[in-house]
Scaffold this active site. Structure first.
Site, PDB file in Angstrom:
ATOM      1  N   ARG A 131       0.783  -1.243   0.000  1.00  0.00           N
ATOM      2  CA  ARG A 131       0.000   0.000   0.000  1.00  0.00           C
ATOM      3  C   ARG A 131       0.813   1.291   0.000  1.00  0.00           C
ATOM      4  O   ARG A 131       0.239   2.369  -0.025  1.00  0.00           O
ATOM      5  CB  ARG A 131      -0.994   0.040   1.168  1.00  0.00           C
ATOM      6  CG  ARG A 131      -2.050  -1.020   1.061  1.00  0.00           C
ATOM      7  CD  ARG A 131      -3.080  -1.021   2.140  1.00  0.00           C
ATOM      8  NE  ARG A 131      -3.033   0.048   3.097  1.00  0.00           N
ATOM      9  CZ  ARG A 131      -4.092   0.623   3.646  1.00  0.00           C
ATOM     10  NH1 ARG A 131      -5.295   0.215   3.313  1.00  0.00           N
ATOM     11  NH2 ARG A 131      -3.962   1.563   4.551  1.00  0.00           N
ATOM     12  N   ASP A 132       2.139   1.227   0.055  1.00  0.00           N
ATOM     13  CA  ASP A 132       2.929   2.458   0.021  1.00  0.00           C
ATOM     14  C   ASP A 132       4.272   2.219  -0.660  1.00  0.00           C
ATOM     15  O   ASP A 132       5.304   2.732  -0.236  1.00  0.00           O
ATOM     16  CB  ASP A 132       3.144   2.996   1.443  1.00  0.00           C
ATOM     17  CG  ASP A 132       3.605   4.443   1.458  1.00  0.00           C
ATOM     18  OD1 ASP A 132       3.388   5.159   0.456  1.00  0.00           O
ATOM     19  OD2 ASP A 132       4.203   4.865   2.466  1.00  0.00           O
ATOM     20  N   LEU A 133       4.241   1.427  -1.730  1.00  0.00           N
ATOM     21  CA  LEU A 133       5.475   1.104  -2.442  1.00  0.00           C
ATOM     22  C   LEU A 133       5.818   2.258  -3.380  1.00  0.00           C
ATOM     23  O   LEU A 133       5.032   2.608  -4.261  1.00  0.00           O
ATOM     24  CB  LEU A 133       5.290  -0.198  -3.229  1.00  0.00           C
ATOM     25  CG  LEU A 133       6.542  -0.930  -3.627  1.00  0.00           C
ATOM     26  CD1 LEU A 133       7.429  -1.225  -2.432  1.00  0.00           C
ATOM     27  CD2 LEU A 133       6.193  -2.222  -4.328  1.00  0.00           C
ATOM     28  N   ASN A 137      10.595   4.304  -0.459  1.00  0.00           N
ATOM     29  CA  ASN A 137      10.490   3.150   0.429  1.00  0.00           C
ATOM     30  C   ASN A 137      11.251   1.928  -0.082  1.00  0.00           C
ATOM     31  O   ASN A 137      11.042   0.821   0.404  1.00  0.00           O
ATOM     32  CB  ASN A 137       9.025   2.803   0.675  1.00  0.00           C
ATOM     33  CG  ASN A 137       8.335   3.849   1.516  1.00  0.00           C
ATOM     34  OD1 ASN A 137       8.973   4.565   2.271  1.00  0.00           O
ATOM     35  ND2 ASN A 137       7.035   3.951   1.365  1.00  0.00           N
TER      36      ASN A 137
END
Length: 166
Positions: A131-133, A137
């Site tokens: 959900r936050d690639l 990150n």
């Protein structure tokens, strides 16, 4: 069970990320082992207990060679106040692209895509989604190998077959 650390077991060498909405990130040295780690210190204003539990659950139950290695929890009075991860010294994929584009040839691009695919495949096999690639990150180690990081947004998903059987 993962190791539980206390704040007094570390010396903060420097701040890596200065107070994001979810916490502070420090380069620390563990006094007993003299290992260098990255400490993610939770800031109460940016987190709720459910988010902490999500990251704790992920760190306790999942690991993969293409994801930042987790070493243990930072505890204070029985409460989790942070996470101890491997320190990856070459920053993020975002900073690598911006500051050292000469390091990124076609072979490096393919290797990065393969490692990201392997990490994402591992998540999906375990019915998880990151959900936050994003390039910020993806962290880079001393050998310029990329690792997926930042697991506070990882969530379990139910596929269509599981929905039908439930």
């Amino acid at each position: 069970k993962k190791h539980e650390f206390q704040m007094n077991e570390f010396v903060i060498l420097r701040t890596l990320i200065n107070g994001s909405d979810k916490g502070w990130f420090y380069l620390v040295i563990h006094l007993e082992s003299l290992y260098i780690f990255m400490m993610k210190r939770i800031m109460n204003s940016g987190w709720n207990q459910k988010e902490i539990e999500h990251e704790k659950h992920f760190c306790e139950n999942y690991s993969h060679r293409c994801m930042t290695k987790f070493y243990g929890f930072l505890k204070e009075k029985g409460e989790t106040i942070g996470f101890i991860y491997e320190f990856l010294c070459n920053g993020s994929l975002k900073s690598l692209v911006e500051k050292q584009p000469n390091k990124i040839d076609d072979l490096y691009k393919i290797m990065t895509i393969v490692r990201l695919f392997q990490g994402i495949e591992y998540l999906h096999i375990n019915s998880l989604i990151h959900r936050d690639l994003k390039p910020l990150n993806i962290l880079i180690d001393h050998d310029y190998l990329p690792y997926i990081s930042d697991f506070d947004e990882v969530r379990h998903f139910i596929n269509e077959e599981e929905k039908a059987s439930n």
